[in-house]
Write a protein that holds these residues in place. Structure first.
Motif, PDB file in Angstrom:
ATOM      1  N   ILE A   1       0.805  -1.222   0.000  1.00  0.00           N
ATOM      2  CA  ILE A   1       0.000   0.000   0.000  1.00  0.00           C
ATOM      3  C   ILE A   1       0.844   1.281   0.000  1.00  0.00           C
ATOM      4  O   ILE A   1       0.331   2.352  -0.327  1.00  0.00           O
ATOM      5  N   LYS A   2       2.136   1.168   0.332  1.00  0.00           N
ATOM      6  CA  LYS A   2       2.949   2.384   0.356  1.00  0.00           C
ATOM      7  C   LYS A   2       4.416   2.043   0.143  1.00  0.00           C
ATOM      8  O   LYS A   2       4.940   1.112   0.742  1.00  0.00           O
ATOM      9  N   THR A   3       5.049   2.799  -0.747  1.00  0.00           N
ATOM     10  CA  THR A   3       6.477   2.670  -1.010  1.00  0.00           C
ATOM     11  C   THR A   3       7.090   4.060  -0.915  1.00  0.00           C
ATOM     12  O   THR A   3       6.733   4.957  -1.695  1.00  0.00           O
ATOM     13  N   SER A   4       7.991   4.248   0.045  1.00  0.00           N
ATOM     14  CA  SER A   4       8.631   5.555   0.253  1.00  0.00           C
ATOM     15  C   SER A   4      10.100   5.452  -0.147  1.00  0.00           C
ATOM     16  O   SER A   4      10.819   4.575   0.334  1.00  0.00           O
ATOM     17  N   GLN A   5      10.536   6.348  -1.038  1.00  0.00           N
ATOM     18  CA  GLN A   5      11.907   6.300  -1.538  1.00  0.00           C
ATOM     19  C   GLN A   5      12.687   7.516  -1.051  1.00  0.00           C
ATOM     20  O   GLN A   5      12.230   8.657  -1.180  1.00  0.00           O
ATOM     21  N   TYR A   6      13.866   7.234  -0.484  1.00  0.00           N
ATOM     22  CA  TYR A   6      14.692   8.269   0.142  1.00  0.00           C
ATOM     23  C   TYR A   6      16.068   8.319  -0.521  1.00  0.00           C
ATOM     24  O   TYR A   6      16.649   7.274  -0.835  1.00  0.00           O
ATOM     25  N   LYS A   7      16.574   9.509  -0.715  1.00  0.00           N
ATOM     26  CA  LYS A   7      17.977   9.652  -1.052  1.00  0.00           C
ATOM     27  C   LYS A   7      18.795   9.436   0.229  1.00  0.00           C
ATOM     28  O   LYS A   7      18.335   9.720   1.326  1.00  0.00           O
ATOM     29  N   TYR A   8      19.993   8.920   0.073  1.00  0.00           N
ATOM     30  CA  TYR A   8      20.814   8.573   1.235  1.00  0.00           C
ATOM     31  C   TYR A   8      21.017   9.793   2.141  1.00  0.00           C
ATOM     32  O   TYR A   8      21.349  10.885   1.692  1.00  0.00           O
ATOM     33  N   GLY A   9      20.788   9.584   3.435  1.00  0.00           N
ATOM     34  CA  GLY A   9      21.028  10.612   4.433  1.00  0.00           C
ATOM     35  C   GLY A   9      19.871  11.559   4.637  1.00  0.00           C
ATOM     36  O   GLY A   9      19.935  12.431   5.515  1.00  0.00           O
ATOM     37  N   GLU A  10      18.798  11.418   3.858  1.00  0.00           N
ATOM     38  CA  GLU A  10      17.661  12.307   3.995  1.00  0.00           C
ATOM     39  C   GLU A  10      16.516  11.596   4.713  1.00  0.00           C
ATOM     40  O   GLU A  10      16.301  10.400   4.546  1.00  0.00           O
ATOM     41  N   SER A  11      15.769  12.352   5.521  1.00  0.00           N
ATOM     42  CA  SER A  11      14.684  11.780   6.315  1.00  0.00           C
ATOM     43  C   SER A  11      13.322  11.925   5.646  1.00  0.00           C
ATOM     44  O   SER A  11      12.352  11.287   6.047  1.00  0.00           O
ATOM     45  N   LYS A  12      13.260  12.774   4.621  1.00  0.00           N
ATOM     46  CA  LYS A  12      11.995  12.980   3.919  1.00  0.00           C
ATOM     47  C   LYS A  12      12.053  12.284   2.563  1.00  0.00           C
ATOM     48  O   LYS A  12      12.985  12.479   1.787  1.00  0.00           O
ATOM     49  N   PRO A  13      11.048  11.455   2.245  1.00  0.00           N
ATOM     50  CA  PRO A  13      11.065  10.748   0.957  1.00  0.00           C
ATOM     51  C   PRO A  13      10.886  11.720  -0.201  1.00  0.00           C
ATOM     52  O   PRO A  13      10.125  12.686  -0.115  1.00  0.00           O
ATOM     53  N   PHE A  14      11.616  11.461  -1.296  1.00  0.00           N
ATOM     54  CA  PHE A  14      11.443  12.291  -2.485  1.00  0.00           C
ATOM     55  C   PHE A  14      10.366  11.717  -3.397  1.00  0.00           C
ATOM     56  O   PHE A  14       9.889  12.392  -4.304  1.00  0.00           O
TER      57      PHE A  14
END
Length: 341
Positions: free
Chosen positions: A268-281
């Motif tokens: 139901i949810k896939t969150s993708q993050y750049k390394y070292g960041e806490s907010k998904p892009f």
């Protein structure tokens, strides 16, 4: 790495992540899902109508406008029997006694309701005395206009415990047979390792260790490494991407993916993050509606909260064996009342 190359890699990894994430866990590679189990369908489904819906936005509302429909019909044992694309086109599936696919045929009705087979895909198998497959031959797609395509052959070997130990893959064209891959399997203290070799050496390596799964892919000048954490149902809940240089071993962390499932086991949810960041892009999400059997009948998909896909499904459940016979016939008028075939 240079910034422009890193941007390219983010885009590549994003595409990789979208392809990698399944609905439920990991399974062996297949041409398509051909059983109710593969499709995670519950109950005695005999027909599922899959609707790819179009929608429009107007006056602050989103409305469904139309849909492109296809139907899947199953045998009582759960194998896919037929896919109906339109009132004049369908695809049939045949199996051997082990349940492996032996033939698919695409059939069209032309003028005067003439039935014409437009393409055939055949598979041949050989088994040992224990019923284990030792050879599979994919004879390729035979199209009426183009003729036969290139074929593939898979040779399987097993160790003393009955586990697969090696697969050799060959391309077959005319009378020429060329090996293209060798896949080696090893087992050690509960750890399974799969190594895929091409003509130029190791191309891919997979390690399964409990709830941890590592994939290393040869990209020419670096290794693309995915470290995957699974839950107790063997579904991926976190994927970390790292690039590892083949020249100096330097590692660069790029992307992390966090996955969430509902109580039915659907993603139901896939969150993708750049390394070292806490907010998904990037956040991919789905909203499911279920029937009484627990099969989803509506799926709305979003990218960063923007609706991108609308799917619906309708089910017919078999009450007895006669229902399977009723829908497993080449007469399509049972689905399309306006046409009398």
């Amino acid at each position: 790495m240079k910034k422009d190359k890193k941007t390219i890699m983010y885009n590549l990894l994003l595409i990789t992540a979208l392809v990698l994430i399944p609905q439920k866990g990991f399974c062996d590679e297949k041409e398509e899902s051909i059983t109710r189990k593969d499709m995670q369908l519950k109950g005695p489904v005999v027909v599922v109508v899959e609707k790819d819906c179009k929608f429009e936005r107007a006056f602050g509302e989103i409305k469904r406008t139309s849909s492109k429909d296809s139907r899947k019909i199953f045998y009582s044992n759960g194998n896919l029997a037929k896919r109906v694309y339109s009132p004049t086109e369908f695809k049939k599936y045949d199996y051997d006694k082990y349940g492996n696919l032996t033939c698919t045929m695409t059939i069209e009705y032309g003028n005067n309701d003439h039935c014409d087979t437009t393409s055939i895909n055949k598979y041949e198998y050989e088994y040992n005395s224990k019923g284990k497959m030792i050879r599979k031959k994919d004879l390729g797609l035979e199209v009426k206009i183009l003729g036969n395509s290139r074929a593939k052959e898979f040779i399987y070997e097993y160790n003393s415990n009955g586990n697969i130990s090696e697969t050799k893959v060959f391309d077959i064209f005319d009378n020429s047979k060329t090996q293209t891959e060798r896949i080696a399997y090893s087992y050690n203290n509960g750890v399974k390792k799969i190594s895929t070799y091409g003509e130029k050496g190791l191309q891919k390596e997979e390690i399964f260790n409990g709830l941890n799964h590592i994939i290393r892919e040869n990209k020419g000048f670096y290794w693309d490494v995915k470290t995957i954490k699974l839950d107790n149902n063997k579904r991926p809940i976190r994927i970390d991407n790292t690039l590892e240089s083949m020249f100096n071993g330097k590692k660069e962390k790029l992307l992390s993916v966090v996955l969430n499932y509902d109580s039915k086991g659907n993603l139901i949810k896939t969150s993708q993050y750049k390394y070292g960041e806490s907010k998904p892009f990037l956040v991919l999400s789905s909203q499911y509606t279920y029937d009484s059997y627990g099969n989803w009948i509506k799926n709305l998909s979003f990218i960063n909260n923007n609706l991108t896909s609308w799917e619906e499904r309708e089910f017919i459940y078999a009450k007895n064996e006669n229902d399977y016979k009723k829908y497993n016939q080449d007469d399509l008028s049972i689905f399309f009342k306006r046409r009398n075939i």
